[in-house]
Write a protein that holds these residues in place. Structure first.
Motif, PDB file in Angstrom:
ATOM      1  N   PRO A 117       0.840  -1.203   0.000  1.00 31.47           N
ATOM      2  CA  PRO A 117       0.000   0.000   0.000  1.00 31.47           C
ATOM      3  C   PRO A 117       0.870   1.246   0.000  1.00 31.47           C
ATOM      4  O   PRO A 117       2.042   1.223   0.395  1.00 31.47           O
ATOM      5  CB  PRO A 117      -0.789  -0.138   1.313  1.00 31.47           C
ATOM      6  CG  PRO A 117       0.100  -0.930   2.206  1.00 31.47           C
ATOM      7  CD  PRO A 117       0.869  -1.870   1.317  1.00 31.47           C
ATOM      8  N   PRO A 118       0.314   2.380  -0.430  1.00 27.67           N
ATOM      9  CA  PRO A 118       1.063   3.638  -0.352  1.00 27.67           C
ATOM     10  C   PRO A 118       1.360   3.998   1.106  1.00 27.67           C
ATOM     11  O   PRO A 118       0.584   3.701   2.017  1.00 27.67           O
ATOM     12  CB  PRO A 118       0.120   4.659  -1.005  1.00 27.67           C
ATOM     13  CG  PRO A 118      -0.830   3.836  -1.810  1.00 27.67           C
ATOM     14  CD  PRO A 118      -0.982   2.534  -1.095  1.00 27.67           C
ATOM     15  N   ALA A 119       2.483   4.643   1.334  1.00 25.78           N
ATOM     16  CA  ALA A 119       2.891   5.008   2.683  1.00 25.78           C
ATOM     17  C   ALA A 119       2.075   6.188   3.188  1.00 25.78           C
ATOM     18  O   ALA A 119       1.442   6.924   2.411  1.00 25.78           O
ATOM     19  CB  ALA A 119       4.385   5.341   2.705  1.00 25.78           C
ATOM     20  N   ALA A 120       2.110   6.399   4.493  1.00 28.06           N
ATOM     21  CA  ALA A 120       1.346   7.487   5.105  1.00 28.06           C
ATOM     22  C   ALA A 120       1.931   8.859   4.783  1.00 28.06           C
ATOM     23  O   ALA A 120       1.252   9.879   4.946  1.00 28.06           O
ATOM     24  CB  ALA A 120       1.284   7.286   6.628  1.00 28.06           C
ATOM     25  N   THR A 121       3.178   8.890   4.345  1.00 25.93           N
ATOM     26  CA  THR A 121       3.807  10.178   4.027  1.00 25.93           C
ATOM     27  C   THR A 121       3.402  10.695   2.649  1.00 25.93           C
ATOM     28  O   THR A 121       3.999  11.657   2.154  1.00 25.93           O
ATOM     29  CB  THR A 121       5.342  10.025   4.079  1.00 25.93           C
ATOM     30  OG1 THR A 121       5.723   8.898   3.282  1.00 25.93           O
ATOM     31  CG2 THR A 121       5.815   9.826   5.505  1.00 25.93           C
ATOM     32  N   SER A 122       2.397  10.105   2.044  1.00 24.05           N
ATOM     33  CA  SER A 122       1.951  10.555   0.721  1.00 24.05           C
ATOM     34  C   SER A 122       1.310  11.933   0.756  1.00 24.05           C
ATOM     35  O   SER A 122       0.979  12.480  -0.304  1.00 24.05           O
ATOM     36  CB  SER A 122       0.958   9.545   0.131  1.00 24.05           C
ATOM     37  OG  SER A 122       1.544   8.269  -0.005  1.00 24.05           O
ATOM     38  N   TRP A 123       1.147  12.515   1.942  1.00 21.24           N
ATOM     39  CA  TRP A 123       0.572  13.854   2.051  1.00 21.24           C
ATOM     40  C   TRP A 123       1.450  14.912   1.360  1.00 21.24           C
ATOM     41  O   TRP A 123       0.981  16.011   1.070  1.00 21.24           O
ATOM     42  CB  TRP A 123       0.390  14.240   3.524  1.00 21.24           C
ATOM     43  CG  TRP A 123       1.657  14.202   4.328  1.00 21.24           C
ATOM     44  CD1 TRP A 123       2.107  13.165   5.085  1.00 21.24           C
ATOM     45  CD2 TRP A 123       2.630  15.242   4.441  1.00 21.24           C
ATOM     46  NE1 TRP A 123       3.307  13.472   5.671  1.00 21.24           N
ATOM     47  CE2 TRP A 123       3.648  14.763   5.285  1.00 21.24           C
ATOM     48  CE3 TRP A 123       2.759  16.521   3.915  1.00 21.24           C
ATOM     49  CZ2 TRP A 123       4.769  15.515   5.612  1.00 21.24           C
ATOM     50  CZ3 TRP A 123       3.869  17.269   4.245  1.00 21.24           C
ATOM     51  CH2 TRP A 123       4.860  16.773   5.083  1.00 21.24           C
ATOM     52  N   ALA A 124       2.722  14.602   1.111  1.00 28.75           N
ATOM     53  CA  ALA A 124       3.626  15.563   0.480  1.00 28.75           C
ATOM     54  C   ALA A 124       3.458  15.637  -1.031  1.00 28.75           C
ATOM     55  O   ALA A 124       4.132  16.440  -1.698  1.00 28.75           O
ATOM     56  CB  ALA A 124       5.073  15.214   0.818  1.00 28.75           C
ATOM     57  N   LEU A 125       2.554  14.828  -1.593  1.00 22.10           N
ATOM     58  CA  LEU A 125       2.393  14.797  -3.050  1.00 22.10           C
ATOM     59  C   LEU A 125       1.986  16.146  -3.652  1.00 22.10           C
ATOM     60  O   LEU A 125       2.497  16.507  -4.724  1.00 22.10           O
ATOM     61  CB  LEU A 125       1.375  13.719  -3.438  1.00 22.10           C
ATOM     62  CG  LEU A 125       1.804  12.265  -3.235  1.00 22.10           C
ATOM     63  CD1 LEU A 125       0.713  11.317  -3.704  1.00 22.10           C
ATOM     64  CD2 LEU A 125       3.101  11.985  -3.973  1.00 22.10           C
ATOM     65  N   PRO A 126       1.070  16.923  -3.051  1.00 21.62           N
ATOM     66  CA  PRO A 126       0.713  18.213  -3.672  1.00 21.62           C
ATOM     67  C   PRO A 126       1.900  19.155  -3.845  1.00 21.62           C
ATOM     68  O   PRO A 126       1.980  19.868  -4.856  1.00 21.62           O
ATOM     69  CB  PRO A 126      -0.332  18.787  -2.705  1.00 21.62           C
ATOM     70  CG  PRO A 126      -0.934  17.599  -2.053  1.00 21.62           C
ATOM     71  CD  PRO A 126       0.196  16.618  -1.907  1.00 21.62           C
ATOM     72  N   ILE A 127       2.831  19.153  -2.910  1.00 21.22           N
ATOM     73  CA  ILE A 127       4.015  20.016  -3.039  1.00 21.22           C
ATOM     74  C   ILE A 127       4.852  19.569  -4.230  1.00 21.22           C
ATOM     75  O   ILE A 127       5.322  20.391  -5.037  1.00 21.22           O
ATOM     76  CB  ILE A 127       4.840  19.981  -1.740  1.00 21.22           C
ATOM     77  CG1 ILE A 127       3.990  20.467  -0.565  1.00 21.22           C
ATOM     78  CG2 ILE A 127       6.101  20.823  -1.883  1.00 21.22           C
ATOM     79  CD1 ILE A 127       4.679  20.344   0.782  1.00 21.22           C
ATOM     80  N   LEU A 128       5.037  18.274  -4.347  1.00 20.62           N
ATOM     81  CA  LEU A 128       5.825  17.753  -5.464  1.00 20.62           C
ATOM     82  C   LEU A 128       5.125  17.978  -6.795  1.00 20.62           C
ATOM     83  O   LEU A 128       5.782  18.268  -7.816  1.00 20.62           O
ATOM     84  CB  LEU A 128       6.086  16.262  -5.245  1.00 20.62           C
ATOM     85  CG  LEU A 128       6.851  15.907  -3.954  1.00 20.62           C
ATOM     86  CD1 LEU A 128       6.897  14.403  -3.760  1.00 20.62           C
ATOM     87  CD2 LEU A 128       8.261  16.494  -3.992  1.00 20.62           C
ATOM     88  N   LEU A 129       3.804  17.848  -6.813  1.00 19.76           N
ATOM     89  CA  LEU A 129       3.054  18.111  -8.050  1.00 19.76           C
ATOM     90  C   LEU A 129       3.190  19.566  -8.482  1.00 19.76           C
ATOM     91  O   LEU A 129       3.319  19.859  -9.684  1.00 19.76           O
ATOM     92  CB  LEU A 129       1.581  17.771  -7.839  1.00 19.76           C
ATOM     93  CG  LEU A 129       1.181  16.295  -7.971  1.00 19.76           C
ATOM     94  CD1 LEU A 129      -0.261  16.096  -7.535  1.00 19.76           C
ATOM     95  CD2 LEU A 129       1.388  15.820  -9.405  1.00 19.76           C
ATOM     96  N   LEU A 130       3.166  20.485  -7.527  1.00 24.45           N
ATOM     97  CA  LEU A 130       3.314  21.897  -7.863  1.00 24.45           C
ATOM     98  C   LEU A 130       4.674  22.175  -8.503  1.00 24.45           C
ATOM     99  O   LEU A 130       4.760  22.896  -9.507  1.00 24.45           O
ATOM    100  CB  LEU A 130       3.133  22.743  -6.603  1.00 24.45           C
ATOM    101  CG  LEU A 130       3.268  24.254  -6.780  1.00 24.45           C
ATOM    102  CD1 LEU A 130       2.226  24.788  -7.766  1.00 24.45           C
ATOM    103  CD2 LEU A 130       3.167  24.967  -5.431  1.00 24.45           C
TER     104      LEU A 130
END
Length: 373
Positions: free
Chosen positions: A248-261
């Motif tokens: 499963p994806p890790a819990a630290t996936s919350w950082a994805l919006p910053i990387l997408l920007l």
């Protein structure tokens, strides 16, 4: 020709009275053989032009023969030609047009962003048109958005796991290499598709540019939106891979919006520069496929950031911000770690500068795009 009788001369139509047969001067003749003539006929005696008559060629009376002839004006005396030449002669003190007549194009990024926001419906319409044109008559349709990254993932898995140590990073963190490589292929495929299609967006829409006024950046922006839709469709393969490998994806996936920007900033900056440059230099279109192939191997798509020397990591990320984005995706989704904020911050600063400079260059070149495209 005047008629010479009794010392007085009469010319037809010149207002002089004819001299009668007994030698009496007419009503316009002066005693002593002089001629009184109207000022508008400028008749002169003995060929001497009267100054102040504008230097025009005038009838002249030769006192010896009595015949009328035209005398050339004296040079420099009331010469109309001299006045015209003097008026047309350039003033040595004038160097170019006055400042108020010079063309000065000032660009305002704030005004450009505001115009782009007002044209958001046009961007959406252009994106829909491109999507329909690309997939409407294709047999597989939107499946082509998935086929490219999946085939590349298969090639990387078969080849790079057996050649060298390119898969050591995936083994180090105990993650499946297909997931590892696919997380690198998603942002790279998005970047490659945006740059390839966006660089030719202005040239391919040349007829529309000459008919409708709109901010010219709507065309490269529409291609980036199309590439975003393709990336979202291709992201569905991640769900299949996570289920197949029970990871499963890790819990630290919350950082994805910053990387997408950061990913969008890098892509938009490059697309804006290349789309304007291709209008003036068409050879760039032929060089881009080669640059994209070289860029895929210069970016950690098939390998990890561990393969790069630590001393060169910061300059490498500044020159290639997409490398920090791919590494951040793997850390946040697969490794269960937060992105390397030092590298991510450097990539964010580099991507912001790239977007700002790219948009500035685009707006500077925008004035001649419709004429050249």
């Amino acid at each position: 020709m005047g008629e010479y009788v009794g010392g007085a001369v009469g010319m037809p139509g010149d207002g002089l009275g004819r001299v009668d047969g007994v030698g009496r001067a007419g009503r316009h003749a002066r005693p002593g053989g002089s001629v009184d003539e109207p000022a508008d006929h400028r008749t002169h005696v003995n060929g001497a032009p009267d100054a102040g008559h504008g230097g025009a060629t005038t009838p002249t009376i030769d006192s010896r023969t009595g015949t009328g002839r035209h005398a050339a004006p004296q040079a420099g005396v009331g010469s109309g030609t001299g006045r015209i030449a003097a008026a047309q002669a350039p003033d040595p003190e004038i160097k170019g047009p006055p400042p108020e007549l010079k063309f000065k194009r000032r660009t305002s990024l704030i005004r450009g962003v505001r115009e782009l926001w007002h044209s958001r419906e046009l961007v959406r319409t252009l994106a829909e048109r491109d999507l329909k044109a690309r997939y409407k008559q294709a047999v597989l349709g939107f499946a082509w958005a998935i086929i490219t990254p999946v085939l590349l993932m298969v090639v990387f898995t078969v080849v790079f796991q057996r050649v060298g140590n390119l898969s050591d990073t995936a083994h180090k963190y105990n993650v499946p290499y297909p997931l590892f490589s696919y997380l690198g292929l998603l942002p790279w495929t998005f970047f490659m598709s945006s740059v390839t299609q966006g660089s030719s967006s202005l040239v391919s829409n040349g007829p529309l540019l000459n008919k409708v006024y709109c901010p010219r950046e709507v065309f490269p922006f529409a291609t980036v939106i199309v590439a975003t839709v393709d990336m979202l469709i291709a992201s569905s393969v991640l769900a299949v891979l996570f289920a197949a490998y029970t990871t499963p994806p890790a819990a630290t996936s919350w950082a994805l919006p910053i990387l997408l920007l950061i990913q969008f900033e890098v892509t938009l900056g490059v697309v804006l520069v290349l789309s304007a440059a291709v209008v003036y230099f068409r050879d760039i279109r032929h060089v881009l496929p080669l640059l994209m192939q070289m860029g895929m191997f210069a970016t950690p798509v098939a390998y990890g950031m561990d393969q790069i020397t630590k001393d060169w990591l910061l300059p490498y990320v500044i020159l290639n911000p997409l490398a920090a984005v791919i590494d951040g995706y793997r850390r946040a989704i697969l490794y269960g770690q937060q992105p390397d904020w030092e590298l991510t911050g450097a990539a964010a600063a580099s991507a912001t500068v790239l977007l700002f400079v790219g948009y500035k260059i685009f707006k500077k070149l925008e004035a001649g795009i419709a004429d050249v495209a």
